[in-house]
Design an enzyme around this catalytic site. Sequence first.
Site, mmCIF file in Angstrom:
data_model
loop_
_atom_site.group_PDB
_atom_site.id
_atom_site.type_symbol
_atom_site.label_atom_id
_atom_site.label_comp_id
_atom_site.label_asym_id
_atom_site.label_seq_id
_atom_site.Cartn_x
_atom_site.Cartn_y
_atom_site.Cartn_z
ATOM 1 N N HIS A 1 0.969 -1.665 -0.416
ATOM 2 C CA HIS A 1 -0.276 -0.220 -0.195
ATOM 3 C C HIS A 1 0.302 1.645 -0.035
ATOM 4 O O HIS A 1 1.994 1.311 0.217
ATOM 5 C CB HIS A 1 -1.318 -0.151 1.002
ATOM 6 C CG HIS A 1 -0.213 0.533 2.717
ATOM 7 N ND1 HIS A 1 1.033 -1.504 3.733
ATOM 8 C CD2 HIS A 1 0.367 1.330 3.028
ATOM 9 C CE1 HIS A 1 1.261 -0.262 3.758
ATOM 10 N NE2 HIS A 1 0.568 0.480 4.093
ATOM 11 N N ASP B 1 0.205 4.885 1.882
ATOM 12 C CA ASP B 1 -0.502 5.589 2.595
ATOM 13 C C ASP B 1 -1.583 6.614 2.621
ATOM 14 O O ASP B 1 -1.247 7.113 1.491
ATOM 15 C CB ASP B 1 0.169 6.613 3.536
ATOM 16 C CG ASP B 1 1.573 4.682 5.141
ATOM 17 O OD1 ASP B 1 1.097 4.291 5.438
ATOM 18 O OD2 ASP B 1 1.845 5.270 5.297
ATOM 19 N N HIS C 1 4.824 0.742 0.744
ATOM 20 C CA HIS C 1 5.232 -0.413 1.292
ATOM 21 C C HIS C 1 4.390 -1.605 1.856
ATOM 22 O O HIS C 1 3.445 -1.741 2.046
ATOM 23 C CB HIS C 1 6.167 0.558 2.073
ATOM 24 C CG HIS C 1 4.608 0.907 2.775
ATOM 25 N ND1 HIS C 1 4.331 2.747 2.610
ATOM 26 C CD2 HIS C 1 3.994 1.030 4.423
ATOM 27 C CE1 HIS C 1 3.770 3.282 3.446
ATOM 28 N NE2 HIS C 1 3.466 2.518 4.453
ATOM 29 N N ARG D 1 6.084 6.427 14.690
ATOM 30 C CA ARG D 1 6.206 7.060 13.144
ATOM 31 C C ARG D 1 5.025 9.017 13.019
ATOM 32 O O ARG D 1 4.019 9.054 13.817
ATOM 33 C CB ARG D 1 5.092 6.423 12.299
ATOM 34 C CG ARG D 1 5.486 6.991 10.702
ATOM 35 C CD ARG D 1 3.751 6.303 9.787
ATOM 36 N NE ARG D 1 2.572 6.782 9.497
ATOM 37 C CZ ARG D 1 1.692 6.397 8.688
ATOM 38 N NH1 ARG D 1 2.037 5.336 8.813
ATOM 39 N NH2 ARG D 1 0.569 6.912 8.658
HETATM 40 C C1 OGA Z 1 2.891 2.382 8.146
HETATM 41 C C2 OGA Z 1 3.266 1.151 7.936
HETATM 42 C C3 OGA Z 1 5.051 -0.441 8.128
HETATM 43 C C4 OGA Z 1 5.714 -0.861 9.770
HETATM 44 O O1 OGA Z 1 3.886 2.590 9.407
HETATM 45 O O2 OGA Z 1 2.346 3.269 7.679
HETATM 46 O O3 OGA Z 1 2.669 0.268 6.682
HETATM 47 O O4 OGA Z 1 6.707 -1.780 9.151
HETATM 48 N N1 OGA Z 1 4.497 0.091 8.545
HETATM 49 O O5 OGA Z 1 5.301 -1.498 10.654
HETATM 50 MN MN MN Z 2 1.524 2.223 5.619
#
Ligand code: OGA
Ligand code: MN
Length: 287
Positions: free
Chosen positions: A102, A104, A255, A271
Amino acid sequence: MRLRKLSYAGGAEITGVDLGKDLPQVVLDDIRSAWLEHLVLVFPEQEFTIEQHIRFSRQFGELEEHPLKNLQGTNYPEIFEITNEPVDGKPSETGEIGRQWHSDGAYTTRPPTGSLLHCRALPDVGGNTWFANMYMAYETLSPKLQELLAGLEVVNDVNLYYRRGNGSRSQGKVEEDSKANPPVIQPMVRTHPETGRKALFVSEAVGVRIHGMTEEESAPLLQFLFRHSTRPEFTYRHYWRRFDLVFWDNRCLQHLAPKDFDFSQVRHMCRTTLTGTPCGRVEAALG
Ligand code: OGA
Ligand code: MN
């Protein structure tokens, strides 16, 4: 500051800089241009506080709160916590986040510009994050298909992900999210506002159908694009070390967080998210 490329598809490690300190504008400018060039920047050994994380992030843009209400941070609205540890005695809502490819916020009309993810706790092995370069995905398509995609849009629905049984969200919360985040229509190709390069914009986690087509009609092309966009040669897989800060450009990447670790061990990430510019529109608004 030293830079080392991490893969053919993208990623660069930057050492010799302490992100917890005040940095001169020239250094911040160098970081920004490295980010635009390499898409994913890895800064090892950044053992900083939440406040320092927020402060560093703000220098690259305004920070947003998570679009899903129940994922918004309580202590720090700018922080999105990803953890598999129980929160206040209840199973974590974020333990299973990101298990499908995806970008974000592709299910919103303001997808974020980028994110800065900091590793606070990590299992002994695994817990990787995998990135795929959407410039490469676009540039390797035949000119005819590029032309076709220029006229197509995709319908993204956040609840596709949860309705398929991913994530740990109760039915009530899924319905609540549905109301707050109705399906949106996004272009299948977007032009990066800073680099001017075209990037494929599809997300398997939320992409339901091509706008104006049935799901059945859409499936062959969408499935091809989902598969094509994440071909191994377009990817960089990040093997975390505790206190890595990873700063990625959400406008030209997808990602994935594979469940590649012992879930009895803690994985805890924080994050911050850079607010994006408007893109796409809500489907319902069209009638
Ligand atoms: C994000 C996600 C990645 C992770 O933070 O947007 O998809 O490795 N996570 O936790
Ligand atoms: Mn993500």
